[in-house]
Each structure stands twice: as C-alpha cells, then as structure tokens.
Design an enzyme around this catalytic site. Structure first.
Site, PDB file in Angstrom:
ATOM      1  N   GLY A 267      -6.363  -3.848   0.051  1.00 33.66           N
ATOM      2  CA  GLY A 267      -5.887  -2.477   0.071  1.00 33.66           C
ATOM      3  C   GLY A 267      -4.639  -2.315  -0.764  1.00 33.66           C
ATOM      4  N   PRO A 268      -4.196  -1.080  -0.927  1.00 30.65           N
ATOM      5  CA  PRO A 268      -3.004  -0.825  -1.746  1.00 30.65           C
ATOM      6  C   PRO A 268      -1.777  -1.550  -1.204  1.00 30.65           C
ATOM      7  CG  PRO A 268      -4.178   1.224  -1.234  1.00 30.65           C
ATOM      8  CD  PRO A 268      -4.789   0.161  -0.390  1.00 30.65           C
ATOM      9  N   SER A 269      -0.829  -1.849  -2.088  1.00 31.50           N
ATOM     10  CA  SER A 269       0.416  -2.508  -1.690  1.00 31.50           C
ATOM     11  C   SER A 269       1.180  -1.634  -0.702  1.00 31.50           C
ATOM     12  CB  SER A 269       1.297  -2.783  -2.918  1.00 31.50           C
ATOM     13  OG  SER A 269       0.662  -3.673  -3.800  1.00 31.50           O
TER      14      SER A 269
ATOM     15  N   GLY B 168       0.571  -1.446   2.472  1.00 30.94           N
ATOM     16  CA  GLY B 168      -0.277  -0.934   3.538  1.00 30.94           C
ATOM     17  C   GLY B 168      -0.082  -1.616   4.878  1.00 30.94           C
ATOM     18  N   GLY B 169       0.543  -2.809   4.887  1.00 25.27           N
ATOM     19  CA  GLY B 169       0.793  -3.507   6.142  1.00 25.27           C
ATOM     20  C   GLY B 169       0.058  -4.820   6.297  1.00 25.27           C
ATOM     21  N   LYS B 170      -0.546  -5.322   5.210  1.00 27.54           N
ATOM     22  CA  LYS B 170      -1.344  -6.544   5.308  1.00 27.54           C
ATOM     23  C   LYS B 170      -0.467  -7.748   5.659  1.00 27.54           C
ATOM     24  CE  LYS B 170      -2.837  -6.010   1.089  1.00 27.54           C
ATOM     25  NZ  LYS B 170      -2.173  -4.704   0.799  1.00 27.54           N
ATOM     26  N   THR B 171       0.624  -7.920   4.935  1.00 23.43           N
ATOM     27  CA  THR B 171       1.517  -9.050   5.210  1.00 23.43           C
ATOM     28  C   THR B 171       2.146  -8.922   6.591  1.00 23.43           C
ATOM     29  OG1 THR B 171       1.973  -9.348   2.854  1.00 23.43           O
ATOM     30  CG2 THR B 171       3.557 -10.297   4.402  1.00 23.43           C
TER      31      THR B 171
ATOM     32  N   GLU C 229      -1.956 -13.883  -0.847  1.00 28.61           N
ATOM     33  CA  GLU C 229      -1.913 -13.820  -2.310  1.00 28.61           C
ATOM     34  C   GLU C 229      -1.555 -15.172  -2.919  1.00 28.61           C
ATOM     35  OE1 GLU C 229      -2.499 -11.501  -4.749  1.00 28.61           O
ATOM     36  OE2 GLU C 229      -3.503 -10.379  -3.190  1.00 28.61           O
TER      37      GLU C 229
END
Length: 521
Positions: free
Chosen positions: A301-303, A305-308, A430
């Site tokens: 998803g876009p940077s 967004g809350g993934k990390t 990443e």
C-alpha cells in the site's frame, strides 16, 4: 613521611569512592534505559540520555568524594574550634559562631539558583551532544551537500547557549563565595572591635585577643568553605534530579529478562487492531487479518499507511489502543514481552550494526551460537563469500554503524542474524529497498533460504516481489482496503490493481518480463 602518606591515602580513597559511585550509577542507568519502551526514545534524543550518563554522572561522583567530605569535615572543624574558643572568651566565641547561620542562609539562597541553573545547563549540554552526534554520524551527507558551514553554525549556536549557562553558573558560584567571605570578614571585624573593647576595659588580655583572632580563622574558614561546598552539592543534586527522572520512568521490564525463541507457532489472528502515536492522530483503524503457519503474507500500500506500525505492535514495541492480537489462541496482552518477541525474527529496512566484529553482529541473533552455526548462517545469507575475502574474515571490525560495509553486505549480515535466531515467524520490512540490482539479487536469494519453512510477513513496495504470497493485504490510511491473492486482487480492479499497473508500467519492465520472473520470491 606521615603527611605524605596521609595526602596519598586521602587522594586515593576519594578517587576510588568517586569512581565506584560513578560506575554503579552508569550501570544502573543503562540497565534502566535498556528496559525503557520505544516510546521513550521517540520523545528523548539519545544525546540527552548520553549527557545524563556522562556529565551528570561525573558531577554526582565528584559530589560523593570531595564535596561530601568537605560538608562533613568543615562542621566538625568549626565545632572543635568553637569549643576551644569558648575557653578563651565565651562572649567573643558566640559572636564568631554567628557566622555559621549567616553563611548557611547565604548558601541556601544561592544553592537553589545554582541547582536550577545546573539543570538548565545540562539540558543544553544534552542538546549540544545531540547535534554533535548527528554531525559526526552524517559525513556521507554533509560533505556531498556542502553542509559544513551550516552545521558549524548550528553547533556554534548550541555551544553559545551552553556557554551562556556556564558563565551564569560561574557568576552565581562567584557571588556565593564572595557573600560567604563577606560574612566571614564582617564576623572578623565585629570580633576584633568587641575584643578591643574587652581588652581596653581590662576583661581580656592583649595576648588573649591575639590568640583568639588567630584561632578564629579555624571557625570562620570552615563556614565560608561550607558555603562553596553547598553550592557544589546543589549543582550535583541538579544532575541527580535528571538521572532520577530517567530512573523513575515507566519500563517494559522490572529487570532485563532472558529471551528465548518460541518454536511452536500455529496461527496468528489480528482482530480490529487500532493504534495512534498520539490521541489526536490515528495510524491504524480496525485492521484485521489471519495468518496460518507456513503462509507468506504481504502488506502493501501507499507509504505512511501504517504497515511498519503493524510490525512494531507485533514486536511489542507499542501497545495497541484497540483490538486484539492472538498467537496460538493466546492474547498477546497476556504474554510477557520476551515471550511475544520470541516468536519473531526481524529484518528491517535500515539495518542496525553494532561496533564490533562481523562475528559479534551475526551472533546477536543467538548469543550462545557456536562458530559452526555462525558460519552456516553467513553462508545461507550469501555473506560468507565477501566475509572470507576480508583480511580478518569474521574478526573484521565493522566500524560505527557498520560503515565499512556496503548496504547489501549489511543487509546480508542482518539476514544471517535472523537465520541464526531461527524464530518461526519472519518479519521483512522492505528488505531489498535501496539496493543495486546485484545486491538485490544476492539478498533475494538469501531471503528465499530464510523464508523456507517459516511463516513470513512481508512489507513491500515492489509489488512484483510478492505475487506468490498466500495473501496480500492492502493497507491504505491505516485501514485494510482489500485483501486476497494476486490474481484475485487484479481481477477486482481496486487499489492493488491501480498500484500494480502503475508501478509495473513505470519501472518493472525488464526485457518484456516482470521483475518477479527474473528474481522470483
């Protein structure tokens, strides 16, 4: 000889006491810092903590030797002198004794100001240390960008700020010493005048007056010295306040625990996960997904967004504000942090390398690993080749932050560390970002070995690298926008379809083939 021996033991024992106090405080402070949550480091620069463990520590150590001995010795000396002066003339002795309360009043007034100034000064020193750390750690940026003059100006401004409070402290200390000496001089003048009157009236001999005046220095000097020592103590207490502030912070653990890897993993359920770094800013909103043992899950998803952030919560670095996470049907809120973290190996995007040898950095994955296991992990991480080419092999010192290695080499050391840990769930953030093609190819092969037989959760911006994932979860603005397999998401023509087609058409064409066919996951 006796005097020389006395000076030796006095100096040596004071130095030894000071050193032991500083060592004890340093160790206790670092032990506390190691147990602090990540949120504390978000709010406090490392330079501030460094100052507390160095400058503040030094001030406390000095106070525990010279200053404390002065505060004990001077009152005893003054009391002994007072008792002796009473035998000569009790009226003059009482007049001289008044210097004590007056000096303590002066010391008390100036002491509060010194303590406050000391706290402000050490805070500025912490800021100066922070700036210096950033400068010294960024030579690869400030030189190409020509930032030397700007950084010097920034450092000079901070240095001027520190100097201002140092000079202010010197003025306060000088004023305290001057006031204390003025009190002592006033006491001497009054005593001399009254003594002269007693001598003139015949109630005291000239010899008695001379003896009294010579001896009264042993009463007034300890009190004037006491004021100076009291000021130094207040500065040390200001430093102690800063250290105690750190010692009083809420910690993750009451004591540093022993971490062990949990090898049993069957499933993980994330249900309604919500989180915000502040109460006014929500990062995750009602995120839910399910992971079975052996699956490969991709978060895309876009940077921003809350993934990390999801990774940070899984690792117990932050507590969720809402929702639940269960591992093997057990809620992580009911687990000890070392138990929770024992399920995961983590390969971050920006790898942290410690000053030391390559062997020591790989062994961070498992501190009791044998030499054979370390070498095997390096081999599986595609790192053994370049390590053996180095003059000192595994004993090569990496330099601060691993500066002597390339980005791809550091990434492979990080993968070797994760391989050695051998936890059942692998988190990849990443892991191939910012690498050249050759480094990416080597790292990708190492990751394939690392992921074999493990449950893997991947954060990826290169969507072509996650097409074979068992489930792709698209995160947008802290919410699950969609989830499914690659083909399913393309057919639904939602956000994933838009992201994939846009990235593919712009940068992922290579001789007519998508990147994943060249470097398959």
């Amino acid at each position: 000889m006796a005097t020389a021996a006395n000076v030796y033991w006095d100096t040596y024992l004071k130095s030894k006491v000071s050193s032991k106090v500083r060592k004890s405080i340093r160790i206790d402070t670092l032990k506390k810092v190691l147990c602090l949550p990540v949120s504390h480091f978000d709010d406090h620069h490392s330079g501030e903590l460094l100052t507390r463990m160095t400058n503040d520590n030094q001030a406390i150590g000095k106070a525990c030797s010279d200053t404390m001995l002065s505060l004990i010795r001077n009152p005893i000396l003054a009391l002994s002198s007072f008792i002796y002066l009473l035998t000569i003339n009790w009226k003059l002795a009482i007049i001289c004794a008044l210097v004590g309360p007056m000096t303590l009043l002066v010391g008390g007034g100036f002491g509060k100001v010194l303590r406050h100034n000391s706290q402000l000064l050490q805070h500025r020193v912490g800021g100066l240390t922070s700036v210096l750390q950033e400068i010294l750690g960024s030579s690869q940026i400030f030189k190409p960008f020509g930032l030397e003059k700007k950084l010097l100006q920034t450092f000079t401004q901070n240095s001027d700020d520190v100097s201002k409070f140092e000079i202010r402290g010197g003025k306060i200390q000088a004023s305290l010493s001057a006031a204390a000496n003025a009190v002592g001089l006033l006491s001497f003048i009054v005593t001399f005048i009254v003594g002269a009157y007693f001598t003139a009236s015949g109630s005291m001999t000239v010899g008695g007056l001379i003896a009294f005046i010579q001896l009264m220095n042993h009463l007034t000097w300890p009190f004037t010295g006491l004021a100076s020592s009291w000021g130094e103590l207040q500065q040390a207490l200001g430093a102690a306040d800063r250290i105690f502030k750190t010692m009083d912070e809420r910690t993750e653990f009451t004591d540093i625990p022993t971490h062990k890897v949990n090898h049993e993993f069957t499933n993980m359920k994330v249900d309604g996960l919500s989180f915000g770094y502040t109460s006014s800013r929500s990062i995750l909103n009602n995120v839910s997904f399910h992971v079975e043992a052996g699956q490969k899950i991709a978060l895309v998803g876009p940077s921003g967004g809350g993934k990390t952030t999801i990774f940070k919560i899984l690792l117990g670095l932050y507590e969720p504000s809402g929702g639940d996470i269960q591992i093997n049907e057990n809620n992580i809120r009911d687990m000890k942090l070392q138990e929770l973290r024992g399920y995961f190996s983590f390969v971050p995007q920006e790898n942290v390398m410690y000053s030391g040898t390559i062997r020591e950095n790989i062994a961070c994955g498992r501190l009791d690993a044998s030499e054979e296991e370390i070498v095997a992990a390096a081999g599986d991480a595609n790192a053994l080749g370049f390590i053996l080419e180095l003059p000192e092999g595994f004993d090569t010192h990496m330099g601060e932050g691993g500066i002597r290695l390339s980005g791809g080499q550091k990434q492979r050391i990080s993968i070797a560390r994760a391989l050695l840990r051998n936890a059942p769930v692998l988190l990849l953030d990443e892991a191939t970002a910012a690498l050249d093609n050759e480094s990416e190819r080597l790292v990708q092969k190492a990751l394939e070995r690392l992921m074999a037989g493990r449950t893997t959760i991947i954060i990826a911006h290169k969507l072509s690298t996650v097409q074979q994932a068992d489930q792709i979860i698209v995160i947008q603005n802290g919410r699950v926008a969609e989830k499914g397999r690659h083909d399913e998401l393309l057919q639904s023509e939602g956000l994933y379809h838009t992201l994939y087609k846009g990235i593919y058409s712009e940068s992922h064409l290579k001789k007519g083939k998508p990147l994943y066919e060249t470097f398959p996951l």
